[in-house]
Write a protein that holds these residues in place. Sequence first.
Motif, PDB file in Angstrom:
ATOM      1  N   PRO A  87      25.225  -3.674  16.642  1.00 18.76           N
ATOM      2  CA  PRO A  87      24.407  -4.572  15.425  1.00 18.76           C
ATOM      3  C   PRO A  87      23.251  -5.331  16.057  1.00 18.76           C
ATOM      4  CG  PRO A  87      26.370  -5.793  15.786  1.00 18.76           C
ATOM      5  CD  PRO A  87      26.214  -4.367  16.873  1.00 18.76           C
ATOM      6  N   TYR A  88      23.135  -5.352  17.430  1.00 13.86           N
ATOM      7  CA  TYR A  88      22.013  -6.196  18.042  1.00 13.86           C
ATOM      8  C   TYR A  88      20.669  -5.908  17.612  1.00 13.86           C
ATOM      9  CZ  TYR A  88      26.564  -7.250  20.263  1.00 13.86           C
ATOM     10  OH  TYR A  88      27.738  -7.186  20.589  1.00 13.86           O
ATOM     11  N   ASN A  89      20.377  -4.646  17.458  1.00 14.16           N
ATOM     12  CA  ASN A  89      19.003  -4.136  16.840  1.00 14.16           C
ATOM     13  C   ASN A  89      18.725  -4.686  15.490  1.00 14.16           C
ATOM     14  OD1 ASN A  89      20.694  -2.585  15.428  1.00 14.16           O
ATOM     15  ND2 ASN A  89      19.988  -0.746  16.318  1.00 14.16           N
ATOM     16  N   ARG A  90      19.629  -5.514  14.823  1.00 12.88           N
ATOM     17  CA  ARG A  90      19.292  -5.881  13.577  1.00 12.88           C
ATOM     18  C   ARG A  90      19.596  -7.323  13.544  1.00 12.88           C
ATOM     19  NH1 ARG A  90      20.272  -1.673   9.651  1.00 12.88           N
ATOM     20  NH2 ARG A  90      20.558   0.169  10.749  1.00 12.88           N
ATOM     21  N   CYS A  91      19.812  -8.069  14.729  1.00 14.85           N
ATOM     22  CA  CYS A  91      19.873  -9.416  14.878  1.00 14.85           C
ATOM     23  C   CYS A  91      18.676 -10.394  15.073  1.00 14.85           C
ATOM     24  CB  CYS A  91      20.683  -9.745  16.128  1.00 14.85           C
ATOM     25  SG  CYS A  91      22.411  -9.229  16.003  1.00 14.85           S
ATOM     26  N   ASN A  92      18.718 -11.658  14.575  1.00 18.34           N
ATOM     27  CA  ASN A  92      18.045 -12.755  14.767  1.00 18.34           C
ATOM     28  C   ASN A  92      18.935 -13.704  15.715  1.00 18.34           C
ATOM     29  OD1 ASN A  92      15.868 -11.835  13.495  1.00 18.34           O
ATOM     30  ND2 ASN A  92      16.025 -13.319  11.634  1.00 18.34           N
ATOM     31  N   VAL A  93      18.282 -14.362  16.532  1.00 15.27           N
ATOM     32  CA  VAL A  93      18.884 -15.494  17.398  1.00 15.27           C
ATOM     33  C   VAL A  93      18.516 -16.509  16.637  1.00 15.27           C
ATOM     34  CG1 VAL A  93      19.369 -16.381  19.568  1.00 15.27           C
ATOM     35  CG2 VAL A  93      18.849 -14.077  19.324  1.00 15.27           C
ATOM     36  N   ALA A  94      19.701 -17.408  16.431  1.00 11.45           N
ATOM     37  CA  ALA A  94      19.530 -18.962  15.749  1.00 11.45           C
ATOM     38  C   ALA A  94      20.194 -19.817  16.641  1.00 11.45           C
ATOM     39  CB  ALA A  94      20.236 -18.815  14.532  1.00 11.45           C
ATOM     40  N   ALA A  95      19.514 -20.938  16.820  1.00  8.23           N
ATOM     41  CA  ALA A  95      19.888 -22.009  17.609  1.00  8.23           C
ATOM     42  C   ALA A  95      20.426 -23.258  16.660  1.00  8.23           C
ATOM     43  CB  ALA A  95      18.894 -22.612  18.557  1.00  8.23           C
ATOM     44  N   CYS A  96      21.531 -23.996  17.002  1.00  3.56           N
ATOM     45  CA  CYS A  96      21.892 -25.119  16.364  1.00  3.56           C
ATOM     46  C   CYS A  96      21.042 -26.250  16.543  1.00  3.56           C
ATOM     47  CB  CYS A  96      23.452 -25.415  16.689  1.00  3.56           C
ATOM     48  SG  CYS A  96      24.056 -26.939  15.936  1.00  3.56           S
TER      49      CYS A  96
END
Length: 134
Positions: A87-96
Amino acid sequence: MADLPLLDSQRLRALAQHSATVTTNCPCTEPALAAWTSTPLSFPEAQLKDIGTLYVDPYDEPGFAEYHPNGTRYESADAPIAPLYFPYNRCNVAACEVCGRCYLRYTEAGGYFVDRRIRALNQPELIVDAALPG
């Protein structure tokens, strides 16, 4: 997604390495998120800010092929993080915004439901540069 920078594997590893070294106590570490899971209701999503994406082309539907050369599965805590694969090809990366830990997030949509999924990005050794077949 178009306004978020596309993260390559090197940048993704750097974020994972940073996330792995954070020792600050934070509510975002309460649930165990080593593997993909539905975002817990108790998770403080308001603390997260999207900082990048793995979604290569927002105008193209990414595939559903997964990458598990060592017999892992989607829900395995040691499953490889292969940015070109589901599912990584559909991901955003978020930071706390409180502690700086990073998370992979995407929305699973099927049939009659929508489910926000999340996985901690704190195992840089799991990130692989696997090319798509063909």
